[in-house]
Design a protein around this motif. Structure first.
Motif, PDB file in Angstrom:
ATOM      1  N   LYS A  64      13.558  13.431  -7.883  1.00  0.00           N
ATOM      2  CA  LYS A  64      11.693  13.566  -8.399  1.00  0.00           C
ATOM      3  C   LYS A  64      10.668  12.460  -7.841  1.00  0.00           C
ATOM      4  CE  LYS A  64      12.759  15.949 -12.405  1.00  0.00           C
ATOM      5  NZ  LYS A  64      12.956  15.922 -13.671  1.00  0.00           N
ATOM      6  N   VAL A  65      11.625  11.396  -6.800  1.00  0.00           N
ATOM      7  CA  VAL A  65      10.646  10.834  -6.479  1.00  0.00           C
ATOM      8  C   VAL A  65      10.353  10.884  -5.037  1.00  0.00           C
ATOM      9  CG1 VAL A  65      10.809   8.045  -5.024  1.00  0.00           C
ATOM     10  CG2 VAL A  65      12.195   8.455  -7.750  1.00  0.00           C
ATOM     11  N   ASP A  66       8.397  10.265  -4.923  1.00  0.00           N
ATOM     12  CA  ASP A  66       7.701  10.769  -3.621  1.00  0.00           C
ATOM     13  C   ASP A  66       7.655   9.808  -3.050  1.00  0.00           C
ATOM     14  OD1 ASP A  66       5.492  11.114  -2.591  1.00  0.00           O
ATOM     15  OD2 ASP A  66       4.458  11.546  -3.601  1.00  0.00           O
ATOM     16  N   PHE A  67       9.369   9.082  -2.227  1.00  0.00           N
ATOM     17  CA  PHE A  67       9.367   8.150  -1.784  1.00  0.00           C
ATOM     18  C   PHE A  67       8.319   8.024  -0.500  1.00  0.00           C
ATOM     19  CE2 PHE A  67      14.108   9.276  -2.738  1.00  0.00           C
ATOM     20  CZ  PHE A  67      14.143   7.874  -3.468  1.00  0.00           C
ATOM     21  N   ASP A  68       7.751   9.001   0.051  1.00  0.00           N
ATOM     22  CA  ASP A  68       6.587   9.183   1.279  1.00  0.00           C
ATOM     23  C   ASP A  68       5.588   8.448   0.782  1.00  0.00           C
ATOM     24  OD1 ASP A  68       7.934  10.456   2.900  1.00  0.00           O
ATOM     25  OD2 ASP A  68       7.410  11.694   2.078  1.00  0.00           O
ATOM     26  N   ASN A  69       4.949   8.198  -0.703  1.00  0.00           N
ATOM     27  CA  ASN A  69       3.847   7.782  -0.755  1.00  0.00           C
ATOM     28  C   ASN A  69       3.535   6.236  -1.522  1.00  0.00           C
ATOM     29  OD1 ASN A  69       2.623   7.059  -4.105  1.00  0.00           O
ATOM     30  ND2 ASN A  69       1.171   8.328  -2.773  1.00  0.00           N
ATOM     31  N   MET A  70       5.743   5.413  -2.303  1.00  0.00           N
ATOM     32  CA  MET A  70       6.337   4.598  -2.434  1.00  0.00           C
ATOM     33  C   MET A  70       6.115   3.882  -0.810  1.00  0.00           C
ATOM     34  SD  MET A  70      10.081   3.470  -3.803  1.00  0.00           S
ATOM     35  CE  MET A  70      10.860   2.309  -2.889  1.00  0.00           C
ATOM     36  N   MET A  71       6.818   4.614   0.156  1.00  0.00           N
ATOM     37  CA  MET A  71       6.822   3.724   1.497  1.00  0.00           C
ATOM     38  C   MET A  71       5.752   3.527   1.793  1.00  0.00           C
ATOM     39  SD  MET A  71      10.113   5.476   3.812  1.00  0.00           S
ATOM     40  CE  MET A  71       9.971   6.902   2.891  1.00  0.00           C
ATOM     41  N   LYS A  72       4.624   3.971   1.282  1.00  0.00           N
ATOM     42  CA  LYS A  72       3.158   4.135   2.008  1.00  0.00           C
ATOM     43  C   LYS A  72       2.661   3.016   1.596  1.00  0.00           C
ATOM     44  CE  LYS A  72      -1.241   6.685   2.120  1.00  0.00           C
ATOM     45  NZ  LYS A  72      -1.911   7.664   1.525  1.00  0.00           N
ATOM     46  N   ARG A  73       3.015   2.895   0.348  1.00  0.00           N
ATOM     47  CA  ARG A  73       2.651   1.698  -1.007  1.00  0.00           C
ATOM     48  C   ARG A  73       2.697   0.353  -0.173  1.00  0.00           C
ATOM     49  NH1 ARG A  73      -0.539   1.761  -5.021  1.00  0.00           N
ATOM     50  NH2 ARG A  73       1.446   0.423  -6.823  1.00  0.00           N
ATOM     51  N   MET A  74       4.044   0.047   0.142  1.00  0.00           N
ATOM     52  CA  MET A  74       4.949  -0.968   0.258  1.00  0.00           C
ATOM     53  C   MET A  74       4.472  -1.473   1.583  1.00  0.00           C
ATOM     54  SD  MET A  74       8.873   0.285  -0.717  1.00  0.00           S
ATOM     55  CE  MET A  74       9.326  -1.738  -0.425  1.00  0.00           C
ATOM     56  N   LYS A  75       3.586  -0.528   2.307  1.00  0.00           N
ATOM     57  CA  LYS A  75       3.504  -1.708   3.686  1.00  0.00           C
ATOM     58  C   LYS A  75       1.977  -1.842   3.253  1.00  0.00           C
ATOM     59  CE  LYS A  75       5.169   2.422   6.814  1.00  0.00           C
ATOM     60  NZ  LYS A  75       5.203   3.248   6.796  1.00  0.00           N
ATOM     61  N   ALA A  76       1.305  -1.540   2.289  1.00  0.00           N
ATOM     62  CA  ALA A  76      -0.310  -2.231   1.999  1.00  0.00           C
ATOM     63  C   ALA A  76      -0.276  -3.373   2.394  1.00  0.00           C
ATOM     64  CB  ALA A  76      -0.449  -1.714   0.359  1.00  0.00           C
TER      65      ALA A  76
ATOM     66  N   GLU B 288       1.997 -10.667   4.442  1.00  0.00           N
ATOM     67  CA  GLU B 288       3.266 -10.408   4.389  1.00  0.00           C
ATOM     68  C   GLU B 288       4.155 -11.645   5.567  1.00  0.00           C
ATOM     69  OE1 GLU B 288       4.394  -7.282   1.406  1.00  0.00           O
ATOM     70  OE2 GLU B 288       4.789  -7.095   3.237  1.00  0.00           O
ATOM     71  N   THR B 289       2.830 -11.052   6.969  1.00  0.00           N
ATOM     72  CA  THR B 289       3.469 -11.504   8.113  1.00  0.00           C
ATOM     73  C   THR B 289       3.474 -12.445   8.434  1.00  0.00           C
ATOM     74  OG1 THR B 289       3.258  -9.164   8.817  1.00  0.00           O
ATOM     75  CG2 THR B 289       3.586 -10.523  11.370  1.00  0.00           C
TER      76      THR B 289
END
Ligand code: FAD
Ligand code: FES
Ligand code: MG
Length: 296
Positions: A249-261, A266-267
């Motif tokens: 049920k997890v929307d992984f694509d949205n989660m991965m997009k948010r994690m790149k924000a 971070e760099t």
């Protein structure tokens, strides 16, 4: 001193294992839970790490972490006897453990560390547990010995074939799901993309699949919204509603997009920390040279 580091061990080039004095957390923690810690008390960043193990008699918890950026690098610079200024936990809902029959536990990279207490708890509940561990290369494999001691069987995959099967973890997972009968449950912990493809592998077989999400966290109390994800069309907070969810049920694509924000910041922070480490190394070498010259 609170939260004193009792031991520190390097498991691979970028992975460290620390035991930390935290008797209350050790007493209360259950499989699947995590802590949020701050490495310096000057408004430093807060990061979540899973409680990989605990020793109630010694009053310690075990953290296993990979140095991926500024805060984990700062933590790796701490030594035995140093203290972690802020350590909050246990947080999150514990893993739902029951006897379901046959369980396949998949751990990718550092995901093997959070998986370990779950494997132990599943075994203690009477399940037959197969563990699949994956890493880019043999050097990066962690927790193999511990898993072999706890699980019924262990399958190792490396991307470069340097150890075990030259395969991604979804290959043995698909074979295990094709068996008759298929496993009763799958638990997958690792990079989001790995968890996503584990869920796509198990979906056609109808095998219930639990994932442990590693979103960005700030307060860990459900207030800041930093860790929000969409699960089954609803907004959930990983810190209080998770970290474990029904992977199908997890929307992984949205989660991965948010994690790149925050990647840019971070760099920058990681580069600053690397320069600081470089200076520390230079200073250590310089004082060693001065000491040697004085002794001459
Ligand atoms: P950064 O360069 O700041 O970030 C590197 C990447 O780490 C980011 O792109 C992002 O994906 C993630 N990240 C950054 N900041 C945070 C944050 N505040 N919260 C969560 N993720 C962040 N890692 C381990 O090595 N071992 C563990 O046992 C472990 N358990 C975790 C349990 C949970 C519930 C969660 C949510 C994450 C866990 N992580 C674990 C991931 C760990 O928190 C991040 O690697 C760490 O925060 C990176 O911080 P950094 O400053 O070193 O790196
Ligand atoms: Fe702030 Fe979850 S970390 S709401
Ligand atoms: Mg950071």
């Amino acid at each position: 001193m609170n939260n004193r580091i009792i031991s520190k061990e390097r498991l691979s080039e970028n992975v460290w294992k620390m035991t930390v004095e935290a008797p209350h957390i050790a007493e209360e923690r259950r499989a699947g839970q995590f802590v949020i810690l701050q490495v310096d008390n000057n408004f430093g960043e807060r990061i979540p790490l899973t409680i990989a193990d605990a020793d109630t008699a010694a009053g310690t918890i075990t953290l296993v972490f990979q140095t991926v950026g500024a805060t984990t690098r700062k933590l790796a610079l701490k030594d035995v006897g140093d203290s972690i200024p802020d350590l909050l936990g246990p947080l999150g809902r514990p893993t739902h453990i029951e006897k379901v029959g046959r369980v396949v536990c998949v751990g990718g990279g550092i995901g093997a560390a959070p998986l370990y207490p779950i494997v132990q708890a599943l075994k203690a509940a009477g399940n037959k547990v197969t563990v699949v561990l994956g890493a880019r290369t043999a050097e990066l494999l962690v927790f193999e010995k511990e898993m072999r001691a706890s699980a019924d069987s262990v399958i190792i995959c490396t991307d470069d074939g340097s150890y075990g099967r030259k395969d991604v973890v979804t290959a043995p997972l698909k074979e295990l799901c094709s068996a008759v009968p298929p496993p009763d449950q799958v638990i997958a912990i690792g990079p989001p993309v790995m968890m996503k493809f584990c869920c796509e592998t198990t979906r056609p077989f109808g095998v219930p699949t639990v994932v442990s999400l590693n979103t960005i966290m700030i307060d860990g109390t459900g207030m800041c919204g930093g860790c929000r994800v969409t699960v089954g069309g609803e907004t959930k907070f990983v810190c209080v509603d998770g970290p474990e969810f029904d992977g199908h049920k997890v929307d992984f694509d949205n989660m991965m997009k948010r994690m790149k924000a925050y990647r840019k910041y971070e760099t920058q922070a990681a580069e600053k920390e690397a320069a600081h480490e470089c200076n520390l190394l230079k200073m250590a070498k310089e004082s060693e040279r001065e000491r040697n010259e004085k002794q001459k």
